[in-house]
Design a protein around this motif. Structure first.
Motif, PDB file in Angstrom:
ATOM      1  N   VAL A   1      50.587 -43.098  14.721  1.00 54.41           N
ATOM      2  CA  VAL A   1      50.550 -41.516  14.983  1.00 54.41           C
ATOM      3  C   VAL A   1      51.830 -41.228  15.908  1.00 54.41           C
ATOM      4  O   VAL A   1      51.819 -41.524  16.997  1.00 54.41           O
ATOM      5  CB  VAL A   1      49.067 -41.306  15.734  1.00 54.41           C
ATOM      6  N   SER A   2      52.435 -40.213  15.311  1.00 53.44           N
ATOM      7  CA  SER A   2      53.544 -39.794  15.936  1.00 53.44           C
ATOM      8  C   SER A   2      53.200 -38.978  17.153  1.00 53.44           C
ATOM      9  O   SER A   2      52.337 -38.100  17.049  1.00 53.44           O
ATOM     10  CB  SER A   2      54.457 -39.080  14.908  1.00 53.44           C
TER      11      SER A   2
ATOM     12  N   ARG B   1      45.455 -39.919  20.515  1.00 53.10           N
ATOM     13  CA  ARG B   1      45.276 -41.125  21.233  1.00 53.10           C
ATOM     14  C   ARG B   1      43.913 -41.791  21.750  1.00 53.10           C
ATOM     15  O   ARG B   1      43.159 -42.671  21.723  1.00 53.10           O
ATOM     16  CB  ARG B   1      46.251 -41.591  22.144  1.00 53.10           C
ATOM     17  N   THR B   2      43.539 -40.721  22.614  1.00 52.51           N
ATOM     18  CA  THR B   2      42.071 -40.864  23.285  1.00 52.51           C
ATOM     19  C   THR B   2      40.998 -40.904  22.108  1.00 52.51           C
ATOM     20  O   THR B   2      40.072 -41.739  22.296  1.00 52.51           O
ATOM     21  CB  THR B   2      41.728 -39.442  24.254  1.00 52.51           C
TER      22      THR B   2
ATOM     23  N   THR C   1      45.302 -48.964  21.276  1.00 55.95           N
ATOM     24  CA  THR C   1      46.448 -48.393  20.935  1.00 55.95           C
ATOM     25  C   THR C   1      47.574 -48.808  22.034  1.00 55.95           C
ATOM     26  O   THR C   1      47.143 -49.180  23.033  1.00 55.95           O
ATOM     27  CB  THR C   1      46.221 -46.880  21.175  1.00 55.95           C
ATOM     28  N   GLU C   2      48.712 -48.493  21.606  1.00 50.59           N
ATOM     29  CA  GLU C   2      49.884 -48.607  22.516  1.00 50.59           C
ATOM     30  C   GLU C   2      50.792 -47.842  22.046  1.00 50.59           C
ATOM     31  O   GLU C   2      50.950 -47.189  21.012  1.00 50.59           O
ATOM     32  CB  GLU C   2      50.327 -50.094  22.481  1.00 50.59           C
ATOM     33  N   PHE C   3      51.598 -47.397  23.050  1.00 46.38           N
ATOM     34  CA  PHE C   3      52.687 -46.372  22.815  1.00 46.38           C
ATOM     35  C   PHE C   3      54.244 -46.732  22.793  1.00 46.38           C
ATOM     36  O   PHE C   3      54.391 -47.665  23.730  1.00 46.38           O
ATOM     37  CB  PHE C   3      52.712 -45.238  23.994  1.00 46.38           C
TER      38      PHE C   3
ATOM     39  N   ILE D   1      57.883 -38.935  23.906  1.00 42.18           N
ATOM     40  CA  ILE D   1      58.247 -38.822  22.471  1.00 42.18           C
ATOM     41  C   ILE D   1      58.469 -40.086  21.795  1.00 42.18           C
ATOM     42  O   ILE D   1      59.056 -41.106  22.127  1.00 42.18           O
ATOM     43  CB  ILE D   1      59.557 -38.020  21.947  1.00 42.18           C
ATOM     44  N   GLY D   2      57.536 -40.572  20.718  1.00 42.35           N
ATOM     45  CA  GLY D   2      57.421 -41.834  20.206  1.00 42.35           C
ATOM     46  C   GLY D   2      56.258 -41.815  19.282  1.00 42.35           C
ATOM     47  O   GLY D   2      55.720 -40.789  18.792  1.00 42.35           O
TER      48      GLY D   2
END
Length: 286
Positions: free
Chosen positions: A207-208, A244-245, A254-256, A277-278
């Protein structure tokens, strides 16, 4: 004999697929290219011919190429990053790849995917009405399996996926390169809820998280190209800031990954120097 061309989507989100093909064709001729898409130029040539046959088409084509140039640096690197995530998923044993809003994507043809991998492409019927004749004329062949699902994401695409051999008991790598951002929030969440229900443990989804001002160039120009209702009040779109939540609460780990970290090894001057941003990488929990 009059020459005929595949019918080209001239408006709406399907039009963005043509712009991305322009970007991929431009990248493919670079000596330092990040990937090689031998079919992108074929799509571009077919689209250009189609535009020349409509009133105002030459001007619209020039505008589309201008917007593609504006997006080129970031978008072409983005294509490579998605390639890398697909390759990573395959290396980890995933054998189902689902492209949500596949557009003119050719990963099933241009990536060296194993024969036991199956790629499912989901997009609008009018998009495939343009895409498939171009690929057929080029005698394009894949090593892996490929299924085309010509359906709107707002319809029952999960049923069609099953009819094409998708197995929800096997891990899946889900690919979204931006189409969720064009759906209303309600429809985007429905897509993610559906794919969550179809995801076996070990499935992956990216997910951007790009903080951009869509009213600034080049985003405003892109919006004018794809929207027929410019100036009208529009509903909330995309998954939203709490995506993300939601994933964390619905069985995903999840990880960013920041944009700057992902592009550091690609030798392109596209760092944004913004740690927010990522991409959020989600893996389905057992």
């Amino acid at each position: 004999m009059t020459e005929t061309h595949p019918k080209l989507p001239m408006a709406g989100v399907a039009l963005t697929a043509v712009g991305v093909a322009v970007i991929r064709a431009k990248e493919s001729v670079r000596t330092d290219r990040l990937y090689d898409d031998p079919f992108a130029q074929l799509f571009v040539d077919a689209a250009r011919r189609a535009y020349r046959e409509i009133d105002g088409g030459i001007e619209r084509w020039a505008r589309l190429e201008e917007v593609a140039d504006m997006f080129f640096e970031g978008r072409t690197v983005g294509v490579r990053l998605v390639d890398d995530r697909v390759a990573e998923a395959v290396e980890q044993g995933i054998r189902q790849i689902v492209l949500i809003g596949a557009g003119l994507d050719t990963r099933a043809f241009r990536m060296d995917l194993p024969a036991d991998v199956r790629v499912f492409e989901i997009d609008l019927p009018e998009l495939f009405a343009f895409k498939e004749p171009v690929l057929a004329a080029a005698h394009a062949k894949t090593r892996c399996g490929r299924a085309v699902l010509a359906i709107d994401l707002r319809e029952d695409w999960a049923k069609l996926l099953g009819e094409h051999g998708f197995r929800p008991d096997l891990p899946t790598h889900w690919v979204d390169e931006g189409v969720l951002g064009y759906l209303t929030h309600e429809h985007a969440m429905h897509v993610v809820t559906t794919l969550t229900g179809l995801s076996a443990p070990g499935s992956r989804f990216g997910v951007s998280r790009f903080a951009v001002d869509e009213n600034a160039r080049p985003y405003a120009e892109l919006k004018r190209l794809v929207r027929a209702d410019e100036g009208a009040d529009r509903p909330r779109t995309g998954l939203g800031a709490d995506a993300r939540t939601w994933l964390d609460e619905h069985g995903w780990r999840t990880e960013f990954r920041s944009w700057d970290d992902m592009v550091a090894t690609l030798d392109r001057p596209v760092a944004l120097h913004d740690p927010d941003i990522g991409v959020v990488i989600a893996v389905r929990e057992p």
